[in-house]
Design a protein around this motif. Structure first.
Motif, PDB file in Angstrom:
ATOM      1  N   PHE A   1      45.309  49.857  27.136  1.00 52.00           N
ATOM      2  CA  PHE A   1      45.979  50.959  26.762  1.00 52.00           C
ATOM      3  C   PHE A   1      47.352  50.860  27.046  1.00 52.00           C
ATOM      4  N   LYS A   2      47.922  49.936  27.949  1.00 51.51           N
ATOM      5  CA  LYS A   2      49.315  49.988  28.420  1.00 51.51           C
ATOM      6  C   LYS A   2      50.035  49.230  27.167  1.00 51.51           C
ATOM      7  N   GLU A   3      49.361  48.523  26.563  1.00 51.29           N
ATOM      8  CA  GLU A   3      50.271  48.109  25.117  1.00 51.29           C
ATOM      9  C   GLU A   3      50.292  49.004  24.264  1.00 51.29           C
ATOM     10  N   LEU A   4      49.559  49.907  24.037  1.00 50.55           N
ATOM     11  CA  LEU A   4      49.475  50.982  23.188  1.00 50.55           C
ATOM     12  C   LEU A   4      50.466  52.099  23.807  1.00 50.55           C
ATOM     13  N   GLN A   5      50.519  52.234  25.017  1.00 46.97           N
ATOM     14  CA  GLN A   5      51.383  53.226  25.529  1.00 46.97           C
ATOM     15  C   GLN A   5      52.979  52.799  25.374  1.00 46.97           C
ATOM     16  N   SER A   6      53.164  51.530  25.592  1.00 41.13           N
ATOM     17  CA  SER A   6      54.497  51.028  25.244  1.00 41.13           C
ATOM     18  C   SER A   6      55.189  51.590  24.064  1.00 41.13           C
ATOM     19  N   LEU A   7      54.475  51.921  22.849  1.00 38.33           N
ATOM     20  CA  LEU A   7      55.210  52.228  21.820  1.00 38.33           C
ATOM     21  C   LEU A   7      55.424  53.693  21.950  1.00 38.33           C
ATOM     22  N   PHE A   8      54.589  54.427  22.839  1.00 37.79           N
ATOM     23  CA  PHE A   8      55.214  55.882  23.208  1.00 37.79           C
ATOM     24  C   PHE A   8      56.494  55.905  24.074  1.00 37.79           C
ATOM     25  N   GLN A   9      56.651  54.880  24.860  1.00 40.63           N
ATOM     26  CA  GLN A   9      57.362  54.908  25.936  1.00 40.63           C
ATOM     27  C   GLN A   9      59.014  54.540  25.174  1.00 40.63           C
ATOM     28  N   ARG A  10      58.804  53.463  23.907  1.00 48.02           N
ATOM     29  CA  ARG A  10      59.904  53.255  23.175  1.00 48.02           C
ATOM     30  C   ARG A  10      60.278  54.336  22.359  1.00 48.02           C
ATOM     31  N   ARG A  11      59.528  55.154  21.842  1.00 47.18           N
ATOM     32  CA  ARG A  11      59.848  56.437  21.189  1.00 47.18           C
ATOM     33  C   ARG A  11      60.582  57.366  22.230  1.00 47.18           C
ATOM     34  N   LEU A  12      60.120  57.488  23.238  1.00 50.67           N
ATOM     35  CA  LEU A  12      60.651  58.542  24.314  1.00 50.67           C
ATOM     36  C   LEU A  12      62.069  57.942  24.709  1.00 50.67           C
ATOM     37  N   ALA A  13      62.180  56.682  24.915  1.00 54.51           N
ATOM     38  CA  ALA A  13      63.555  56.384  25.293  1.00 54.51           C
ATOM     39  C   ALA A  13      64.505  56.264  24.121  1.00 54.51           C
ATOM     40  N   THR A  14      64.268  56.431  22.772  1.00 51.64           N
ATOM     41  CA  THR A  14      65.177  56.558  21.898  1.00 51.64           C
ATOM     42  C   THR A  14      65.206  57.872  21.227  1.00 51.64           C
ATOM     43  N   ALA A  15      64.657  58.996  22.168  1.00 53.57           N
ATOM     44  CA  ALA A  15      64.720  60.237  21.753  1.00 53.57           C
ATOM     45  C   ALA A  15      66.378  60.902  21.782  1.00 53.57           C
ATOM     46  N   ALA A  16      66.347  62.190  21.322  1.00 56.10           N
ATOM     47  CA  ALA A  16      67.741  62.763  21.666  1.00 56.10           C
ATOM     48  C   ALA A  16      68.369  62.477  22.924  1.00 56.10           C
ATOM     49  N   PRO A  17      69.586  61.979  22.881  1.00 54.74           N
ATOM     50  CA  PRO A  17      70.127  61.973  24.204  1.00 54.74           C
ATOM     51  C   PRO A  17      70.059  62.914  25.180  1.00 54.74           C
ATOM     52  N   GLY A  18      69.681  62.439  26.492  1.00 54.58           N
ATOM     53  CA  GLY A  18      69.287  63.421  27.619  1.00 54.58           C
ATOM     54  C   GLY A  18      68.015  64.061  27.484  1.00 54.58           C
ATOM     55  N   PHE A  19      67.328  63.989  26.191  1.00 56.54           N
ATOM     56  CA  PHE A  19      66.129  64.640  26.303  1.00 56.54           C
ATOM     57  C   PHE A  19      65.125  64.510  27.308  1.00 56.54           C
ATOM     58  N   GLU A  20      64.814  63.076  27.582  1.00 59.84           N
ATOM     59  CA  GLU A  20      63.907  62.604  28.519  1.00 59.84           C
ATOM     60  C   GLU A  20      64.148  63.274  29.906  1.00 59.84           C
ATOM     61  N   ALA A  21      65.475  63.138  30.383  1.00 59.39           N
ATOM     62  CA  ALA A  21      65.879  63.609  31.492  1.00 59.39           C
ATOM     63  C   ALA A  21      65.570  65.037  31.680  1.00 59.39           C
ATOM     64  N   ARG A  22      65.794  65.846  30.547  1.00 56.97           N
ATOM     65  CA  ARG A  22      65.401  67.169  30.591  1.00 56.97           C
ATOM     66  C   ARG A  22      63.995  67.464  30.828  1.00 56.97           C
ATOM     67  N   VAL A  23      63.254  66.561  29.877  1.00 63.50           N
ATOM     68  CA  VAL A  23      61.857  66.926  30.177  1.00 63.50           C
ATOM     69  C   VAL A  23      61.249  66.756  31.553  1.00 63.50           C
ATOM     70  N   LYS A  24      61.647  65.686  32.232  1.00 60.78           N
ATOM     71  CA  LYS A  24      61.519  65.262  33.566  1.00 60.78           C
ATOM     72  C   LYS A  24      61.862  66.333  34.364  1.00 60.78           C
ATOM     73  N   ALA A  25      62.818  67.113  34.224  1.00 57.84           N
ATOM     74  CA  ALA A  25      63.331  67.731  35.209  1.00 57.84           C
ATOM     75  C   ALA A  25      62.620  69.061  35.125  1.00 57.84           C
ATOM     76  N   LEU A  26      62.141  69.394  34.136  1.00 57.78           N
ATOM     77  CA  LEU A  26      61.579  70.767  33.810  1.00 57.78           C
ATOM     78  C   LEU A  26      59.968  70.429  34.440  1.00 57.78           C
ATOM     79  N   GLU A  27      59.642  69.227  34.037  1.00 59.60           N
ATOM     80  CA  GLU A  27      58.185  68.983  34.795  1.00 59.60           C
ATOM     81  C   GLU A  27      58.155  68.867  36.092  1.00 59.60           C
TER      82      GLU A  27
END
Length: 290
Positions: free
Chosen positions: A73-99
């Protein structure tokens, strides 16, 4: 359903999941729906946490990944992590802050309930900005603009979305027919649609059967269908010319309509801008007293 060469990026993975979804076991279908609805959560949570949320054993997620050709599963999960890392600037940080805000609020009182809903809605609205494609918005607005009649269908908690669209589209001069459940004839009214019309459908899991039936029949007749649903794996996927997936996150009481309402209004404003030839300040006329 073993796949010898696993997809190397997120888009190819989702494409493969769609291709194989109908042939998957019920458990794998549930996993597929979760993956497509919650890509950000899949990127940042452990397989055990994801499994707990789905009510499925973590080993099933591992076997699911292996069936697609990954080592685990970790290998599959890495695709989702790369997608999130290349999302709109600051998006990941905003989502983590909200969570973080959501998980630390914890107040079980009236204001706490309000706070939970607001935080979740903000996260859903921000996710929608990264998930909805500009070309889909353009195509849907064009179809609605040129439709002779716009038929709208949505039942249970989806009804307010199509009710809002009917009001706004009517106020800008578009002819609309709401396929409601009164009298039990919505399926028959839908059969009066022609190729000059458009069907706008809204439904979320668990999907209203009558809505699914109307969309299926319209698709089989070659009608143009625009749909708002919770996943690209929803029953509308095979019939809709344009499908807007608006993933729904876990709510303790009821899922909010903030994101689909916002999307519906964006579509009607886009149509208003075209009809009024006023992209700078399109407006929905208001009903005033005489």
């Amino acid at each position: 359903m073993t796949h010898a060469l696993p997809p190397k990026d997120y888009e190819d993975l989702i494409r493969l999941i769609h291709e194989r979804h109908d042939q998957m076991s019920k458990t794998y279908q549930r996993i597929s729906v979760f993956l497509t609805q919650n890509p950000n959560d899949v990127a940042v949570q452990s397989v055990n946490a994801i499994a707990d949320r789905c009510g499925i054993h973590a080993s099933s997620f591992v076997r699911f990944a292996q069936a697609l050709g990954y080592k685990g599963f970790k290998e599959l999960q890495s695709l989702f992590q790369r997608r999130l890392a290349t999302a709109a600037p600051g998006f990941e940080a905003r989502v983590k802050a909200l969570e973080t805000e959501l998980h630390t609020s914890g107040d079980r009182n009236e204001f706490g309930f309000l706070s939970d809903l607001v935080v979740r809605d903000i996260a859903s609205l921000q996710e929608m900005l990264t998930d909805i494609r500009q070309e889909d918005l353009v195509e849907a607005a064009t179809l609605l603009q040129h439709a002779e009649t716009i038929y709208l269908i949505g039942q249970m908690r989806s009804l307010p979305v199509v009710e809002l669209m009917r009001y706004q589209l009517t106020m800008i001069g578009k002819r609309c027919i709401l396929l409601d459940s009164a009298g039990g004839i919505s399926t028959y009214v839908a059969r009066t649609m022609t190729k000059r019309d458009v069907l706008m459908a809204v439904s979320f899991r668990f999907y209203a059967k009558e809505v699914v039936d109307v969309v299926d029949e319209a698709g089989a007749r070659g009608m143009d269908v625009i749909a708002i649903s919770d996943s690209t794996l929803s029953p509308f996927a095979k019939s809709a010319k344009v499908l807007f997936p608006v993933p729904e996150h876990d709510y303790t009481f009821s899922r909010s309509l903030a994101a689909p309402m916002c999307l519906a209004q964006a579509l009607t404003i886009s149509v208003a801008a075209r009809v009024q030839q006023n992209a700078d300040a399109p407006r929905i006329p208001t009903v005033t007293g005489t």
